[in-house]
Scaffold this motif. Structure first.
Motif, PDB file in Angstrom:
ATOM      1  N   SER A 208       0.816  -1.211   0.000  1.00  0.00           N
ATOM      2  CA  SER A 208       0.000   0.000   0.000  1.00  0.00           C
ATOM      3  C   SER A 208       0.853   1.265   0.000  1.00  0.00           C
ATOM      4  O   SER A 208       1.778   1.378   0.806  1.00  0.00           O
ATOM      5  CB  SER A 208      -0.921   0.023   1.235  1.00  0.00           C
ATOM      6  N   PRO A 209       0.543   2.215  -0.867  1.00  0.00           N
ATOM      7  CA  PRO A 209       1.276   3.481  -0.891  1.00  0.00           C
ATOM      8  C   PRO A 209       0.748   4.432   0.178  1.00  0.00           C
ATOM      9  O   PRO A 209      -0.001   5.364  -0.115  1.00  0.00           O
ATOM     10  CB  PRO A 209       1.012   4.007  -2.305  1.00  0.00           C
ATOM     11  N   ARG A 218      -8.512   4.194  -4.878  1.00  0.00           N
ATOM     12  CA  ARG A 218      -8.129   3.917  -6.275  1.00  0.00           C
ATOM     13  C   ARG A 218      -7.410   2.575  -6.376  1.00  0.00           C
ATOM     14  O   ARG A 218      -7.632   1.814  -7.332  1.00  0.00           O
ATOM     15  CB  ARG A 218      -7.241   5.045  -6.813  1.00  0.00           C
ATOM     16  N   LEU A 219      -6.562   2.277  -5.399  1.00  0.00           N
ATOM     17  CA  LEU A 219      -5.840   1.003  -5.418  1.00  0.00           C
ATOM     18  C   LEU A 219      -6.823  -0.171  -5.388  1.00  0.00           C
ATOM     19  O   LEU A 219      -6.681  -1.138  -6.141  1.00  0.00           O
ATOM     20  CB  LEU A 219      -4.899   0.924  -4.216  1.00  0.00           C
ATOM     21  N   ASP A 243       2.270  -5.003 -10.214  1.00  0.00           N
ATOM     22  CA  ASP A 243       1.842  -4.386  -8.964  1.00  0.00           C
ATOM     23  C   ASP A 243       2.402  -2.978  -8.791  1.00  0.00           C
ATOM     24  O   ASP A 243       1.703  -2.061  -8.365  1.00  0.00           O
ATOM     25  CB  ASP A 243       2.296  -5.238  -7.763  1.00  0.00           C
ATOM     26  N   GLU A 244       3.691  -2.799  -9.108  1.00  0.00           N
ATOM     27  CA  GLU A 244       4.324  -1.500  -8.901  1.00  0.00           C
ATOM     28  C   GLU A 244       3.672  -0.428  -9.770  1.00  0.00           C
ATOM     29  O   GLU A 244       3.485   0.715  -9.344  1.00  0.00           O
ATOM     30  CB  GLU A 244       5.822  -1.565  -9.225  1.00  0.00           C
ATOM     31  N   THR A 245       3.323  -0.809 -11.000  1.00  0.00           N
ATOM     32  CA  THR A 245       2.670   0.146 -11.912  1.00  0.00           C
ATOM     33  C   THR A 245       1.289   0.500 -11.400  1.00  0.00           C
ATOM     34  O   THR A 245       0.893   1.678 -11.398  1.00  0.00           O
ATOM     35  CB  THR A 245       2.575  -0.459 -13.326  1.00  0.00           C
ATOM     36  N   LEU A 246       0.553  -0.507 -10.940  1.00  0.00           N
ATOM     37  CA  LEU A 246      -0.793  -0.271 -10.433  1.00  0.00           C
ATOM     38  C   LEU A 246      -0.757   0.655  -9.217  1.00  0.00           C
ATOM     39  O   LEU A 246      -1.542   1.609  -9.117  1.00  0.00           O
ATOM     40  CB  LEU A 246      -1.439  -1.609 -10.080  1.00  0.00           C
ATOM     41  N   ALA A 247       0.184   0.407  -8.301  1.00  0.00           N
ATOM     42  CA  ALA A 247       0.304   1.249  -7.109  1.00  0.00           C
ATOM     43  C   ALA A 247       0.706   2.669  -7.482  1.00  0.00           C
ATOM     44  O   ALA A 247       0.232   3.640  -6.879  1.00  0.00           O
ATOM     45  CB  ALA A 247       1.323   0.643  -6.150  1.00  0.00           C
ATOM     46  N   ASP A 248       1.563   2.805  -8.480  1.00  0.00           N
ATOM     47  CA  ASP A 248       2.001   4.137  -8.918  1.00  0.00           C
ATOM     48  C   ASP A 248       0.840   4.922  -9.527  1.00  0.00           C
ATOM     49  O   ASP A 248       0.681   6.128  -9.272  1.00  0.00           O
ATOM     50  CB  ASP A 248       3.132   3.993  -9.938  1.00  0.00           C
ATOM     51  N   ILE A 249       0.002   4.252 -10.313  1.00  0.00           N
ATOM     52  CA  ILE A 249      -1.151   4.931 -10.907  1.00  0.00           C
ATOM     53  C   ILE A 249      -2.154   5.326  -9.834  1.00  0.00           C
ATOM     54  O   ILE A 249      -2.756   6.398  -9.893  1.00  0.00           O
ATOM     55  CB  ILE A 249      -1.814   4.021 -11.973  1.00  0.00           C
TER      56      ILE A 249
END
Length: 400
Positions: A208-209, A218-219, A243-249
């Motif tokens: 989680s960010p 959004r996540l 996963d990293e791309t999804l969390a970044d978006i």
């Protein structure tokens, strides 16, 4: 032990399962492919008791797997023995919605009778049977037909060896009295919730960010959307988006679809294709994560600080000593985050409950409270109770 030819008909499978249903246990293994699909494709099932072993071809035309699945999930009288069986159990859950039960995992069991935390199957066989496994067929494409005799022999070997090893492990567990240490771990393996994928909770598997409700909302929305896309196409979720791309978006949402071309991890085609359009729709419609769904903060007492960090290091040292003394995997006793929480003053911890408290938690708590100290005895690092040390010193002084 009788080794059967590859089973490809329902009649053969039914007869086999009727015989195996009279056993106290069966050893089970599977071969599958999942590199290019969302759900693992079951390609072979190997099963054995102490008298016979067989490989079953689930890809055989007309084969009804019901007799085997009933033996796995409906027959409570037969123990199902796996080694590192998480993925094997997952496949059965995908087919039935149920887990095999009761279950026993030899990798987990080895944690209670040795310091091995994740012993591999080849090492397990060498340890207990002094046999070195031929690993030549390990990377076989199990979906290709026909299977060669060598492939089938290799696959069946996994369960013939396991059927011999399990009674030996069980005997040692009984001798050491540590069988009850594993109850919770085995039940966790048999919990269907560990395998059934709920798109609405899939976001929890992603790092989680932060704890921003808008970002986490959004996540959640994007993770559920990705699961749906992957399931529909039957491809791994990482092929849709990592996963990293999804969390970044989720943390830095693009304002326009054209901006997707600038997102690391996405191809430039996303800026004007249909999947990019669907992604932007999810971003626009995502709502903040409700307070009731916010992830719990990790249990912590006061901030550790330098002194607390030193105490945590001492606890980890104590853990290594105790694991060595009683020949058990440290991971079965506790984890690093629990040691840090204990050092910070938290007391609502698994390590302070049940058998874990008896074999390690009590001493760990006494170390934190200053009632236990390290000492060198016979050239080895050991633990000594402060009261015992003082009593010994008093006896020595009295003797003078």
């Amino acid at each position: 032990m009788k080794i059967h030819d590859l089973i490809t008909t329902t009649d053969e499978l039914t007869a086999l399962c009727e015989r195996l249903a009279q056993s106290e246990f069966v050893a089970v293994d599977t071969e599958f492919m999942r590199e290019n699909t969302y759900w693992p494709e079951l390609c072979l099932v190997q099963i054995a008791n102490t008298e016979e072993a067989a490989a079953i071809d689930p890809l055989a035309e007309g084969l009804d797997m019901t007799p085997l699945l009933d033996l796995m999930c409906e027959n409570e009288d037969v123990l199902k023995v796996f080694h590192a069986g998480g993925q094997d159990v997952e496949i059965i859950v995908n087919l039935t919605g149920k887990t095999p039960h009761p279950v026993f995992d030899t990798q987990i069991a080895m944690m209670a009778i040795s310091q091995s935390e994740q012993i591999g199957y080849a090492n397990l066989v060498e340890t207990w049977l002094n046999i070195q496994i031929d690993k030549g067929a390990r990377f076989t494409d199990w979906s290709r037909r026909p299977l060669t005799d060598r492939q089938i022999e290799y696959a069946i070997g996994d369960v013939t060896h396991l059927s011999k090893i399990f009674p030996k492990i069980l005997k040692k567990l009984i001798k050491t009295g540590r069988g009850n240490w594993l109850n919770a771990e085995m039940e966790k393996l048999a919990d269907p919730s560990n395998y059934l994928i709920n798109p609405e909770t899939s976001w929890k598997r992603i790092r989680s960010p932060g704890r921003n409700p808008q970002v986490l909302g959004r996540l959640k929305a994007l993770a559920a959307w990705r699961e749906g896309e992957a399931q529909h196409k039957n491809i791994p979720r990482g092929r849709i988006m990592r996963d990293e791309t999804l969390a970044d978006i989720a943390a830095h949402p693009p304002k326009r679809q054209a901006d997707l071309a600038k997102v690391r991890g996405l191809s430039s085609a996303w800026k004007d294709n249909d999947i990019g359009k669907r992604l932007m729709k999810e971003i626009a419609e995502a709502e903040p994560l409700p307070k009731s769904e916010m992830p719990e903060k990790m249990k912590r007492g006061a901030p550790l600080g330098k002194e607390g960090a030193l105490v945590a290091d001492l606890l980890k040292l104590l853990l290594k000593i105790r694991a060595r003394e009683i020949d058990v995997a440290a991971r079965l006793l506790t984890r690093a985050d629990e040691m840090e929480a204990l050092a910070a003053g938290v007391r609502d911890l698994k390590v302070l409950e049940g058998w874990r408290y008896d074999v390690f938690g009590k001493d760990a708590l006494e170390l934190v409270e200053g009632k236990l100290a390290f000492a060198v005895q016979g050239g080895k690092l050991a633990m000594t109770h402060i009261d015992d040390m003082q009593a010994s010193m008093e006896e020595a002084l009295a003797a003078e």
